[in-house]
Design a protein around this motif. Sequence first.
Motif, PDB file in Angstrom:
ATOM      1  N   THR A 185      32.594   7.831  15.963  1.00  0.00           N
ATOM      2  CA  THR A 185      33.778   8.076  15.134  1.00  0.00           C
ATOM      3  C   THR A 185      34.883   7.081  15.457  1.00  0.00           C
ATOM      4  O   THR A 185      35.564   6.574  14.548  1.00  0.00           O
ATOM      5  CB  THR A 185      34.279   9.509  15.355  1.00  0.00           C
ATOM      6  N   SER A 262      26.810  10.441  -0.009  1.00  0.00           N
ATOM      7  CA  SER A 262      27.970  10.285   0.858  1.00  0.00           C
ATOM      8  C   SER A 262      27.613   9.458   2.081  1.00  0.00           C
ATOM      9  O   SER A 262      26.449   9.148   2.341  1.00  0.00           O
ATOM     10  CB  SER A 262      28.491  11.663   1.292  1.00  0.00           C
ATOM     11  N   PRO A 264      27.234   8.763   6.203  1.00  0.00           N
ATOM     12  CA  PRO A 264      26.702   9.614   7.272  1.00  0.00           C
ATOM     13  C   PRO A 264      27.798  10.473   7.897  1.00  0.00           C
ATOM     14  O   PRO A 264      28.955  10.050   8.018  1.00  0.00           O
ATOM     15  CB  PRO A 264      26.149   8.590   8.273  1.00  0.00           C
ATOM     16  N   THR A 265      27.444  11.682   8.276  1.00  0.00           N
ATOM     17  CA  THR A 265      28.409  12.605   8.863  1.00  0.00           C
ATOM     18  C   THR A 265      28.800  12.130  10.258  1.00  0.00           C
ATOM     19  O   THR A 265      27.938  11.831  11.080  1.00  0.00           O
ATOM     20  CB  THR A 265      27.815  14.017   8.927  1.00  0.00           C
ATOM     21  N   LEU A 266      30.100  12.074  10.519  1.00  0.00           N
ATOM     22  CA  LEU A 266      30.605  11.648  11.817  1.00  0.00           C
ATOM     23  C   LEU A 266      30.972  12.865  12.646  1.00  0.00           C
ATOM     24  O   LEU A 266      31.313  13.923  12.111  1.00  0.00           O
ATOM     25  CB  LEU A 266      31.833  10.750  11.647  1.00  0.00           C
ATOM     26  N   TRP A 273      40.073  16.734  13.006  1.00  0.00           N
ATOM     27  CA  TRP A 273      40.136  15.876  11.830  1.00  0.00           C
ATOM     28  C   TRP A 273      41.527  15.791  11.202  1.00  0.00           C
ATOM     29  O   TRP A 273      41.969  14.691  10.838  1.00  0.00           O
ATOM     30  CB  TRP A 273      39.119  16.327  10.788  1.00  0.00           C
TER      31      TRP A 273
END
Length: 410
Positions: A185, A262, A264-266, A273
């Motif tokens: 991230t 979408s 990739p999920t971080l 967030w």
Amino acid sequence: MIPEKLRAAWVIARRDFVAVIWSKSFVFFLLGPLFPIIVGGMAGAIGAQVQKDLDHPQVGIALPADEAARMIEAHRALADAMPGDVPDFVVLDAPWGGRTYDARAALAGHRGPGGKVDGQLAAVVSGSLAHPVLTATPERARMWQGMVALFAARAQSLAPASLPPVAVDEVATSVAKVQSGQVTTAQAGQVLLFLLTMLLAGMVLSNLVEEKANKIIEVLAASIPMDALFLGKLFAMLGVSLVGMAVWGSAWGTLLALGMKSLPTLAAPAVGWPLFFVLGFLYFAMAYLLLGSLFLSIGGMATTVREVQTLSMPVTMLQLMVFFFASYALARPGTWVDWAALAFPLSSPFAMLARAAREPAIWPHLVALGWQALCVVLIVRMGAQLFRRTVMKSGPAKGRKARKGLLAKG
């Protein structure tokens, strides 16, 4: 009561913001990032498809008929339980060089008598099950040596006929996974911050050079303080960049709503967030103002577009080195490299955004934002002084020289 300099800066910011937003070039500015994204996406998709279609390595089995069949059966039994991509096994029947199979000739692409070489052949297993010989390139040989040994042992019944069942106790996460995800991230935040800053900061320089060429900047400088003029231009271009980001973000959200795949999920950052997005916005503003103030100082020293390009190249390269420096410091938390990246004004926004992804403390960000704002003010004041010395005094100085020349001739 608003100070006079801030009032003057607000007038300049409003003037530049409206002029840029309602110009035709702003539409092309908004469309500009779409072209490399479209071209890059198409190139990546085509390249991935081509790689997927062509990269199917095969291991040729050149063993006696009964041993080859047992090797294929061992591959079928164990391949699914092995990690990674296990290459396909194919039996090679064509004779090469008499009774023995010439594996080197097959991998070199030579055709045997009546035989045909498959373009996907990456290695050959010859010899026997007791003494297999793997012929392959060095990287393939190191990768597949253990795999071939395991399959050969299974084919000789030296390995268990059936694999023992393994009970799995799954956990939601682990310390290593959390830290690794937060580093990812942090890296994603640094890359996005760098791309946006480099893409948008050049507007400040182009706007200043255009007004210098039209002599507008000298008229404005004669009416209001130079540091207020520079500060107003900085915040005007920051507002324009925020409009551009809002348009691009809305377009991206629309595409996602229409079903586009979408990103990739971080992993969630350490500060959460919501606060991470707020800090990301603030650090983008500071990175933009710091780089923009440097560009304004360069524009104040330059008199032609060629000089601007010559002088702005070192700053652009410096910003690239700063990004690499902040990325390097990310892997060395607590060292002098990390502290240097946090303290140096140009790298501080990148390093602090990465810190927000890895550490939950809030007070360091307040200190860092104050330090970065102070550096912006100092760079703006130095740029304004340089502008006064190089531009505002150039006219009278030339006039005095011209008058002296005329008097000498007379």
